[in-house]
Design a protein around this motif. Structure first.
Motif, PDB file in Angstrom:
ATOM      1  N   ARG A  51     -12.216 -39.331   5.527  1.00 58.07           N
ATOM      2  CA  ARG A  51     -11.793 -39.795   4.213  1.00 58.07           C
ATOM      3  C   ARG A  51     -10.854 -38.818   3.532  1.00 58.07           C
ATOM      4  O   ARG A  51     -10.037 -39.218   2.710  1.00 58.07           O
ATOM      5  N   THR A  52     -10.973 -37.530   3.833  1.00 62.92           N
ATOM      6  CA  THR A  52      -9.999 -36.590   3.265  1.00 62.92           C
ATOM      7  C   THR A  52      -8.624 -36.838   3.877  1.00 62.92           C
ATOM      8  O   THR A  52      -7.602 -36.715   3.190  1.00 62.92           O
ATOM      9  N   MET A  53      -8.591 -37.211   5.155  1.00 67.16           N
ATOM     10  CA  MET A  53      -7.307 -37.555   5.769  1.00 67.16           C
ATOM     11  C   MET A  53      -6.739 -38.820   5.137  1.00 67.16           C
ATOM     12  O   MET A  53      -5.539 -38.916   4.868  1.00 67.16           O
ATOM     13  N   ARG A  91     -10.733 -40.723 -13.231  1.00 64.87           N
ATOM     14  CA  ARG A  91     -11.635 -39.599 -12.963  1.00 64.87           C
ATOM     15  C   ARG A  91     -11.718 -39.307 -11.470  1.00 64.87           C
ATOM     16  O   ARG A  91     -11.696 -38.141 -11.046  1.00 64.87           O
ATOM     17  N   LEU A  92     -11.800 -40.372 -10.671  1.00 62.57           N
ATOM     18  CA  LEU A  92     -11.842 -40.185  -9.223  1.00 62.57           C
ATOM     19  C   LEU A  92     -10.559 -39.549  -8.710  1.00 62.57           C
ATOM     20  O   LEU A  92     -10.584 -38.698  -7.818  1.00 62.57           O
ATOM     21  N   MET A  93      -9.443 -39.974  -9.285  1.00 69.99           N
ATOM     22  CA  MET A  93      -8.163 -39.405  -8.863  1.00 69.99           C
ATOM     23  C   MET A  93      -8.077 -37.927  -9.223  1.00 69.99           C
ATOM     24  O   MET A  93      -7.569 -37.112  -8.444  1.00 69.99           O
ATOM     25  N   ARG A  94      -8.562 -37.577 -10.408  1.00 70.83           N
ATOM     26  CA  ARG A  94      -8.547 -36.154 -10.797  1.00 70.83           C
ATOM     27  C   ARG A  94      -9.376 -35.333  -9.825  1.00 70.83           C
ATOM     28  O   ARG A  94      -8.971 -34.237  -9.407  1.00 70.83           O
ATOM     29  N   ALA A 154      -4.847 -48.431  -2.722  1.00 73.34           N
ATOM     30  CA  ALA A 154      -6.086 -48.881  -2.082  1.00 73.34           C
ATOM     31  C   ALA A 154      -6.703 -47.755  -1.261  1.00 73.34           C
ATOM     32  O   ALA A 154      -7.915 -47.509  -1.317  1.00 73.34           O
ATOM     33  N   GLN A 155      -5.873 -47.081  -0.483  1.00 77.93           N
ATOM     34  CA  GLN A 155      -6.372 -45.949   0.307  1.00 77.93           C
ATOM     35  C   GLN A 155      -6.934 -44.866  -0.599  1.00 77.93           C
ATOM     36  O   GLN A 155      -7.999 -44.298  -0.335  1.00 77.93           O
ATOM     37  N   LEU A 156      -6.192 -44.586  -1.675  1.00 81.30           N
ATOM     38  CA  LEU A 156      -6.647 -43.549  -2.596  1.00 81.30           C
ATOM     39  C   LEU A 156      -7.959 -43.937  -3.255  1.00 81.30           C
ATOM     40  O   LEU A 156      -8.871 -43.123  -3.383  1.00 81.30           O
ATOM     41  N   TYR A 157      -8.049 -45.187  -3.696  1.00 86.64           N
ATOM     42  CA  TYR A 157      -9.255 -45.618  -4.391  1.00 86.64           C
ATOM     43  C   TYR A 157     -10.463 -45.590  -3.459  1.00 86.64           C
ATOM     44  O   TYR A 157     -11.531 -45.089  -3.813  1.00 86.64           O
ATOM     45  N   GLU A 158     -10.273 -46.108  -2.251  1.00 84.57           N
ATOM     46  CA  GLU A 158     -11.376 -46.127  -1.294  1.00 84.57           C
ATOM     47  C   GLU A 158     -11.778 -44.709  -0.912  1.00 84.57           C
ATOM     48  O   GLU A 158     -12.966 -44.380  -0.867  1.00 84.57           O
ATOM     49  N   ALA A 159     -10.775 -43.863  -0.644  1.00 87.33           N
ATOM     50  CA  ALA A 159     -11.077 -42.472  -0.311  1.00 87.33           C
ATOM     51  C   ALA A 159     -11.707 -41.763  -1.497  1.00 87.33           C
ATOM     52  O   ALA A 159     -12.622 -40.950  -1.340  1.00 87.33           O
ATOM     53  N   ALA A 160     -11.218 -42.075  -2.703  1.00 85.74           N
ATOM     54  CA  ALA A 160     -11.752 -41.422  -3.894  1.00 85.74           C
ATOM     55  C   ALA A 160     -13.215 -41.778  -4.130  1.00 85.74           C
ATOM     56  O   ALA A 160     -13.991 -40.958  -4.631  1.00 85.74           O
TER      57      ALA A 160
END
Length: 602
Positions: free
Chosen positions: A152-154, A26-29, A325-331
């Motif tokens: 975090r968007t970066m 869901r976070l990735m979407r 990891a970056q994606l999850y933390e940013a997400a």
């Protein structure tokens, strides 16, 4: 007993803790939706270039295998090697060009995503009910949302780019291994497992730290602002506050560093354990490859390329782990960003768009109001009537509720109880901001041109701007500026010219004259004017605002005695009302305060 210092665990709320990885899809979407809406063209181009790079890496492995096979073949010649060498050089050149193009697109993508996300936050803060700005928790959420829309968007874009590149490279290497020896794949998958488990734990720990540190970070930013902002810098010097504030800043920083050390130390230990376990499994995988070569299950060329593919995959698996990891933390921060946008939907000012006709009277009926988080109401049981064309005054001691009531009558706040009506029509769902002008005692000093300061969004009508300035006695000094009405006011930007506080107040008054709204709210409109200017303004107020309703708030009783009706507030309630003579005859609170103030002039 010494008070135990707060820790991150004390500051973080239970409902703000990251949940398990089941929410990751869901976070990735939500993350991909943010990037897609912000810059779909750049996103598609960047992803395509990353996929090409990954496929090209697999192509390099396959070309390398053919080159080695041709090299070790009997009777190998330059002619037999030339096609594979040329193919390898051509592919390497294309990969280099793709890397340059991807770097350019990624830079633009990050900027567009950040701009889009920050723009959405601006939209929400412009729509959200003003009461929310009285809540510390709102500012905590705003900061985290801003962080989610900024750095975090970066991180999100970098994670997507890294994941796309690594995934494409991994797929290419996997294809090569499937063609050469598929039995190596299960062993390779096991090497990734420790890193994935560590990534999960570390991402959650990092998120928990940053969420818990939000109040500390806001406090530190506030102190920095006291040193760096113009208005506060003078008091820092006048009261020699620098040593005290500097020590306070260091104290907050030490608390943050202490918690950061605990978090990063735990993350480091987990990472070292995960890397060690992954390294052992990688050695086992290469041992299996060596066994296959020694037992004749793979020839030399195939074993060499398989080894290269395994080395590439081992590095790629690590990159995929970092990317995830970056994606999850940013997400997780994107979740804060999404939640903030939803907060705007749930707490925005309700406006049905209805424009009410010019009113004959405005009424407050049993109005009560409490600020968020406050157990004591700021107003209670207020009944009040404003008739068209009248000058109405609100007086009372500090904290009596005058400005709060003015904001309710101006539709900036919504009553906690009771209602405000225009000719009987409830305005709770129909705020009439275009028909109301407010000048606050803490009026804004916009670092814009003089023309924009007065006309704002309708500043193109210079004649109307100058007429409003003349009515506020501001035209003379504004026309005398270096670039006249095109001069930037304030020292924030290059070429700006500052004004005295009295001149700034005249500019603010000019804004009120410019709007031509039927209802004018003036909260201490002459606080920064000298006695002569104040006297002249109040002598002309009926002339200047002829035909309009004026709500006047002032601590100076001499300035409100000519009002058509005066309401006296005390501890959030209207305790007296009438004109000046009626109130003096009552010998109540108004008469007491008026007499006390008048005595200081005799």
């Amino acid at each position: 007993m010494a008070e135990k210092p707060l820790t991150i665990e004390d500051l973080i709320k239970s409902d703000e803790e990251p949940k398990d990885w089941r929410q990751f899809p869901r976070l990735m979407r939500a993350s991909f939706r943010l990037v897609w809406r912000a810059a779909r063209r750049e996103f598609v181009l960047t992803t395509t270039l990353q996929i090409f790079s990954g496929v090209a890496m697999a192509g390099q492995l396959l070309i390398g295998r053919e080159l080695l096979t041709a090299l070790f073949a009997e009777g190998a010649t330059l002619a037999s090697l030339a096609p594979w060498v040329a193919a390898a050089l051509a592919l390497a050149t294309l990969m280099r060009f793709a890397a340059f193009a991807e770097q350019e697109q990624s830079t633009i993508l990050r900027e567009l995503v950040q701009q889009h996300a920050q723009g959405r936050i601006i939209d929400v803060t412009a729509r959200i009910a003003l009461e929310e700005f009285e809540s510390a928790e709102f500012f905590n959420r705003l900061r985290r949302a801003t962080m989610g829309s900024g750095m975090r968007t970066m991180q999100l874009v970098q994670g997507i780019v890294m994941l796309a590149r690594s995934s494409a490279a991994a797929v290419g290497s996997l294809v090569v291994l499937v063609l050469l020896q598929p039995l190596l794949l299960p062993l390779l998958a096991l090497t990734a497992l420790p890193l994935w488990l560590v990534t999960k734990r570390n991402s959650r720990a990092s998120f928990r730290f940053f969420v818990g540190a939000t109040p500390l970070d806001r406090a530190r930013d506030y102190i920095v602002g006291l040193f760096t902002e113009r208005d506060s810098a003078k008091e820092v010097r006048a009261f020699t506050l620098a040593p005290y504030l500097r020590a306070r800043y260091e104290e907050l920083g030490e608390r943050r560093i202490e918690e950061l050390r605990k978090t990063t130390r735990a993350m480091m230990k987990r990472s070292m354990a995960g890397s060690a376990a992954s390294a052992v499994l990688a050695v086992a995988t290469f041992g299996a490859l060596a066994w296959m070569f020694l037992t004749g299950r793979l020839d030399l060329a195939s074993a060499g390329i398989a080894a290269a593919a395994l080395m590439q995959l081992t590095a790629t698996v690590g990159s995929v782990g970092v990317g995830v990891a970056q994606l999850y933390e940013a997400a997780l921060f994107v979740r804060d960003y999404d939640d903030f946008l939803k907060l705007g939907e749930g707490h925005q000012v309700r406006d049905d768009g209805r424009v009410l006709p010019p009113f004959e009277q405005i009424r407050a009926e049993g109005v009560a109001f409490s600020y968020p988080g406050s157990a004591v109401p700021a107003l209670k049981g207020v009944d009040l009537t404003l008739r068209a064309g009248d000058v109405i005054a609100l007086v009372g001691e500090n904290g009596s509720g005058k400005t709060t009531l003015a904001k309710l009558l101006a539709h900036l706040y919504r009553p906690t109880d009771g209602k405000i009506t225009w000719d009987g029509a409830d305005t709770a769902q129909s705020p009439q901001h275009e028909q109301i002008t407010l000048i606050f005692q803490d009026f804004m000093q916009y670092q814009l041109t003089a023309r924009e300061n007065i006309g704002l969004s309708r500043a193109d009508d210079l004649d109307a701007v100058r007429q409003a300035a003349r009515e506020a006695d501001a035209d003379t000094f504004l026309s005398g500026l270096q670039d006249g009405y095109e001069t930037i006011l304030g020292k924030e930007f290059l070429g700006g010219t500052d004004l005295s506080i009295g001149q700034w107040q005249r500019v603010a008054l000019a804004r009120a004259f410019f709007r031509k709204a039927p209802f004018i709210v003036l909260d201490e409109p002459t606080a920064a004017l000298d006695a002569r200017a104040e006297h002249e303004l109040f002598q002309r107020i009926r002339e200047l605002f002829r035909g309009r309703t004026v709500l006047l708030i002032s601590h100076r009783f001499s300035t409100v005695r000519s009002a058509d009706h005066i309401y006296v507030l005390h501890q959030g309630e209207i305790v007296e009302h009438g004109d000046h003579d009626d109130l003096m005859a009552q010998h109540g609170r108004y008469a007491e305060l008026f007499t006390l103030q008048a005595a200081s002039y005799t």
